[in-house]
Scaffold this active site. Structure first.
Site, short mmCIF file in Angstrom:
data_model
loop_
_atom_site.label_atom_id
_atom_site.label_comp_id
_atom_site.label_asym_id
_atom_site.label_seq_id
_atom_site.Cartn_x
_atom_site.Cartn_y
_atom_site.Cartn_z
N ARG A 26 0.86 -1.18 0.00
CA ARG A 26 0.00 0.00 0.00
C ARG A 26 0.89 1.23 0.00
O ARG A 26 1.50 1.57 1.01
CB ARG A 26 -0.93 -0.01 1.22
N ALA B 280 -10.78 -7.73 -0.96
CA ALA B 280 -11.65 -6.56 -1.05
C ALA B 280 -11.54 -5.97 -2.45
O ALA B 280 -10.59 -6.23 -3.19
CB ALA B 280 -11.27 -5.52 0.00
N GLU C 193 -14.33 -10.82 -5.88
CA GLU C 193 -13.05 -10.53 -5.24
C GLU C 193 -12.47 -11.76 -4.56
O GLU C 193 -11.25 -11.98 -4.59
CB GLU C 193 -13.21 -9.39 -4.24
N GLU D 227 -8.79 -12.83 -5.89
CA GLU D 227 -7.64 -12.66 -5.00
C GLU D 227 -7.20 -13.94 -4.31
O GLU D 227 -6.04 -14.05 -3.90
CB GLU D 227 -7.95 -11.58 -3.95
N GLU E 162 -1.35 -6.67 -8.30
CA GLU E 162 -1.93 -7.95 -7.89
C GLU E 162 -0.96 -9.11 -8.05
O GLU E 162 -1.14 -10.17 -7.44
CB GLU E 162 -3.22 -8.22 -8.68
#
Length: 215
Positions: A74, A86, A103, A107, A154
């Site tokens: 992040r 999320a 999601e 993910e 990702e």
């Protein structure tokens, strides 16, 4: 707490008059809005905040009481954080359950047989209008077919499954910082030690903050 007081402890919709409003910045997904809001003393105050389409998240709990986590970089906080799966509500009016299921597949390549609403909350109501619906997903299994073709940031996603009790310990020790993960883990712990999972709302419950068309 008396029933009368309990009935009063709830959030209510309210909107103070806005004299002027502008959007000095609009990005691909979010923007910044500036409103001049009438204050109780009769004056006006400027409020700058991020506009946001809304989000969904999934606390996926397996049959060993472990929570499925993902770890991502992040950039604003310069950390790689452990989080819950999320994503954004990219399409206006999108059913949040469908978005959450997507999601979880993208993910973590998982699906779930049971879905409930765990909590709804505003992620930072003093600075953004982002609303987030957090689902509890149980009866987990690996998704069918090929894995989602990740790209960009990702590609760096890691996954883990951590016992709920250990997550709570790490949160209280200051080792985990993602607000959705903290909210979800503590809410689930409260549900399990209190009214139970059957007291949670159905997955298709109304969401006034982000209205949607149910199936």
């Amino acid at each position: 707490m008396s029933d009368v007081v309990s009935q009063q402890i709830r959030d209510v919709a309210e909107e103070w008059p806005v004299r002027a409003s502008e959007t000095p910045f609009q990005g691909r997904v979010t923007g910044v809005r500036t409103d001049e809001v009438l204050m109780p003393d009769g004056g006006y105050a400027r409020r700058d905040y991020q506009t946001h389409p809304g989000s969904v998240s999934v606390l996926a709990l397996d049959d060993q009481q472990r929570v499925l986590l993902v770890r991502q970089y992040r950039h604003p906080v310069r950390q790689r954080l452990w989080e819950l799966p999320a994503g954004l509500l990219d399409v206006p009016g999108e059913n949040p359950l469908h978005a959450a299921q997507r999601e979880l597949y993208e993910e973590a390549h998982c699906k779930a047989g049971e879905w409930r609403v765990l909590v709804d909350f505003y992620t930072s109501p003093g600075g953004t209008d982002e609303a987030l619906r957090l689902f509890l997903a149980t009866d987990l299994a690996e998704a069918e077919g090929d894995r989602y073709a990740a790209h960009g940031e990702e590609l760096e996603i890691e996954t883990a499954r951590v016992p709920l009790a250990e997550l709570v310990r790490l949160i209280l020790a200051g080792k985990l910082h993602n607000p959705t993960l903290i909210t979800g883990a503590l809410a689930l712990q409260a549900a399990l030690t209190g009214p139970g999972l059957d007291a949670l709302r159905p997955a298709e419950s109304p969401w006034p903050a982000r209205p949607f068309q149910s199936d």
